[in-house]
Scaffold this motif. Structure first.
Motif, PDB file in Angstrom:
ATOM      1  N   LEU A  56     -10.093   9.558  -3.152  1.00 29.50           N
ATOM      2  CA  LEU A  56      -9.862   8.867  -1.867  1.00 29.50           C
ATOM      3  C   LEU A  56      -9.617   9.849  -0.729  1.00 29.50           C
ATOM      4  CD1 LEU A  56      -7.710   5.675  -2.520  1.00 29.50           C
ATOM      5  CD2 LEU A  56     -10.140   5.862  -1.977  1.00 29.50           C
ATOM      6  N   THR A 112      -8.379   7.445   3.702  1.00 31.25           N
ATOM      7  CA  THR A 112      -7.622   6.189   3.633  1.00 31.25           C
ATOM      8  C   THR A 112      -6.150   6.498   3.403  1.00 31.25           C
ATOM      9  OG1 THR A 112      -7.770   5.884   1.243  1.00 31.25           O
ATOM     10  CG2 THR A 112      -9.620   5.092   2.538  1.00 31.25           C
ATOM     11  N   ASP A 113      -5.293   5.635   3.900  1.00 33.73           N
ATOM     12  CA  ASP A 113      -3.867   5.758   3.616  1.00 33.73           C
ATOM     13  C   ASP A 113      -3.221   4.383   3.717  1.00 33.73           C
ATOM     14  OD1 ASP A 113      -3.486   5.240   6.315  1.00 33.73           O
ATOM     15  OD2 ASP A 113      -3.432   7.366   6.839  1.00 33.73           O
ATOM     16  N   MET A 173      -0.558   5.300  -7.452  1.00 30.47           N
ATOM     17  CA  MET A 173      -1.913   5.847  -7.517  1.00 30.47           C
ATOM     18  C   MET A 173      -1.965   7.123  -8.360  1.00 30.47           C
ATOM     19  SD  MET A 173      -4.326   6.467  -4.223  1.00 30.47           S
ATOM     20  CE  MET A 173      -4.485   4.778  -3.660  1.00 30.47           C
ATOM     21  N   TRP A 222      -7.224   9.214  -8.881  1.00 28.02           N
ATOM     22  CA  TRP A 222      -7.637   8.248  -7.854  1.00 28.02           C
ATOM     23  C   TRP A 222      -7.450   8.858  -6.459  1.00 28.02           C
ATOM     24  CZ3 TRP A 222      -5.542   2.434  -7.660  1.00 28.02           C
ATOM     25  CH2 TRP A 222      -6.330   1.724  -6.759  1.00 28.02           C
ATOM     26  N   LYS A 251      -2.537   0.530   8.057  1.00 26.94           N
ATOM     27  CA  LYS A 251      -3.730  -0.322   8.193  1.00 26.94           C
ATOM     28  C   LYS A 251      -3.827  -0.924   9.596  1.00 26.94           C
ATOM     29  CE  LYS A 251      -4.575   0.329   3.810  1.00 26.94           C
ATOM     30  NZ  LYS A 251      -5.602   1.299   3.448  1.00 26.94           N
ATOM     31  N   HIS A 258     -11.055  -4.146   2.518  1.00 34.54           N
ATOM     32  CA  HIS A 258      -9.706  -3.659   2.227  1.00 34.54           C
ATOM     33  C   HIS A 258      -9.183  -4.411   1.001  1.00 34.54           C
ATOM     34  CE1 HIS A 258      -5.593  -2.596   2.500  1.00 34.54           C
ATOM     35  NE2 HIS A 258      -5.184  -3.648   3.170  1.00 34.54           N
ATOM     36  N   THR A 259      -8.594  -3.645   0.094  1.00 34.11           N
ATOM     37  CA  THR A 259      -8.131  -4.232  -1.161  1.00 34.11           C
ATOM     38  C   THR A 259      -6.657  -3.929  -1.380  1.00 34.11           C
ATOM     39  OG1 THR A 259      -8.927  -2.190  -2.183  1.00 34.11           O
ATOM     40  CG2 THR A 259     -10.353  -4.125  -2.365  1.00 34.11           C
ATOM     41  N   PRO A 260      -5.774  -4.581  -0.598  1.00 33.02           N
ATOM     42  CA  PRO A 260      -4.360  -4.321  -0.832  1.00 33.02           C
ATOM     43  C   PRO A 260      -4.037  -4.692  -2.273  1.00 33.02           C
ATOM     44  CG  PRO A 260      -4.635  -6.314   0.483  1.00 33.02           C
ATOM     45  CD  PRO A 260      -5.979  -5.676   0.356  1.00 33.02           C
ATOM     46  N   GLU A 281       0.810  -1.215   0.000  1.00 31.26           N
ATOM     47  CA  GLU A 281       0.000   0.000   0.000  1.00 31.26           C
ATOM     48  C   GLU A 281       0.849   1.273   0.000  1.00 31.26           C
ATOM     49  OE1 GLU A 281      -4.016  -0.067   0.169  1.00 31.26           O
ATOM     50  OE2 GLU A 281      -2.731  -1.170  -1.177  1.00 31.26           O
ATOM     51  N   TYR A 334       0.095   4.062  -2.609  1.00 38.05           N
ATOM     52  CA  TYR A 334      -0.264   5.455  -2.299  1.00 38.05           C
ATOM     53  C   TYR A 334       0.805   6.439  -2.765  1.00 38.05           C
ATOM     54  CZ  TYR A 334      -4.524   4.355   0.296  1.00 38.05           C
ATOM     55  OH  TYR A 334      -5.798   3.957   0.624  1.00 38.05           O
TER      56      TYR A 334
HETATM   57  N1  IYR Z   1      -6.397  -0.451  -1.954  1.00 41.84           N
HETATM   58  C1  IYR Z   1      -6.226   0.667  -1.126  1.00 41.84           C
HETATM   59  C2  IYR Z   1      -6.787   1.914  -1.695  1.00 41.84           C
HETATM   60  C3  IYR Z   1      -8.254   2.109  -1.641  1.00 41.84           C
HETATM   61  C4  IYR Z   1      -8.948   2.162  -2.831  1.00 41.84           C
HETATM   62  C5  IYR Z   1     -10.266   2.439  -2.852  1.00 41.84           C
HETATM   63  I1  IYR Z   1     -11.224   2.612  -4.630  1.00 41.84           I
HETATM   64  C6  IYR Z   1     -10.962   2.669  -1.649  1.00 41.84           C
HETATM   65  O1  IYR Z   1     -12.319   2.955  -1.672  1.00 41.84           O
HETATM   66  C7  IYR Z   1     -10.271   2.619  -0.454  1.00 41.84           C
HETATM   67  C8  IYR Z   1      -8.920   2.333  -0.466  1.00 41.84           C
HETATM   68  C9  IYR Z   1      -6.690   0.429   0.309  1.00 41.84           C
HETATM   69  O2  IYR Z   1      -7.341  -0.607   0.567  1.00 41.84           O
HETATM   70  O3  IYR Z   1      -6.405   1.263   1.146  1.00 41.84           O
END
Ligand code: IYR
Length: 231
Positions: free
Chosen positions: A112, A117-118, A104, A108, A121, A177-179, A96, A100
């Motif tokens: 965000l 978000t950052d 990114m 994008w 985590k 969460h979508t690393p 991440e 970031y």
């Molecule tokens: N993958 C990252 C970034 C992220 C992307 C989106 I689109 C979001 O709505 C929130 C986060 C993460 O999980 O922080």
């Protein structure tokens, strides 16, 4: 008549279904919306423990999802382990940080930014449980050969939605969460090559001081178009 024909067919059973009155349906529909409208994603989890049976019910609920050719192409990996959660957090944060700071595009980060978000985590180690949803891109056929699964992402997306609803309904919170990229999860969680991680979902109680961004949902008119002219 249709029903009789269907039940005559091998491998089919009558549908179990309960009819509600039109008024009752409206009440149920509204109540369901009211409950879902209260669901929020928070990044602030308490470390208070959660009974494993609740996670099992949520996974079973997610697994009722309609899915391509009924192949049920999902594996849920449920983690309640300080050691593994720390490893997962470190690996996710490493990816991440690159996402970031380097990967990114501005378009994008622009959307965000208001969500706060950052790359850090803490929820991955704060939450008592982490559930990682893997999609099974292939399946082993009875003859031993590998075949594809169908609408795999759609199926797992629907399953995730139903899991999230179940978690909300039982009074807990989760976060999708979508690393990215997620390849490290297969190795860390010892999953086979045909499985691909799709979502990491911490599950637990919100922290006492949990906050959420002050955002608003689009109205019905903003999200829907109706062609409704039957007399
Ligand atoms: N993958 C990252 C970034 C992220 C992307 C989106 I689109 C979001 O709505 C929130 C986060 C993460 O999980 O922080």
């Amino acid at each position: 008549m249709d029903n009789t024909m269907a039940t005559d067919q091998d491998g089919f059973i009558p549908l179990k279904w309960t009819e509600h009155s039109p008024e009752a349906m409206l009440t149920l529909a509204e109540a369901n919306y009211a409950e879902l409208a209260l669901r929020r994603t928070t990044r602030h989890f308490s470390s208070r423990d959660v009974d494993r049976r609740l996670i099992e019910w949520a996974i079973l609920s997610g697994s009722t999802a309609p899915n391509g050719a009924h192949l049920q192409p999902w594996t849920w990996v449920a983690i309640r382990s300080d050691e593994l959660q720390l490893k997962l957090r470190e690996a996710a944060e490493a990816e991440e940080r690159k996402t970031y700071s380097e990967r990114m595009p501005e378009a994008w980060s622009e959307v965000l930014a208001p969500l706060g978000t950052d790359a850090i985590k803490p929820h991955l180690t704060d939450a008592p449980w982490i559930v990682v949803l893997f999609k099974q891109k292939k399946r082993q056929r009875e003859n031993g050969q590998w075949g594809p699964t169908y609408y795999t992402t759609e199926s797992c997306g629907i399953a995730a939605g139903m899991f999230i609803q179940a978690v909300h309904h039982m009074g807990l919170v989760t976060l999708t969460h979508t690393p990215s990229p997620m390849g490290f999860l297969r190795e860390l969680l010892d999953r086979p090559a045909h499985e691909e991680a799709m979502l990491v979902m911490p599950v637990g109680y919100p922290a006492d001081d949990a906050t959420v961004p002050d955002i608003h949902r689009k109205t019905l008119n903003e999200v829907a178009v109706f062609f409704d002219d039957r007399a």
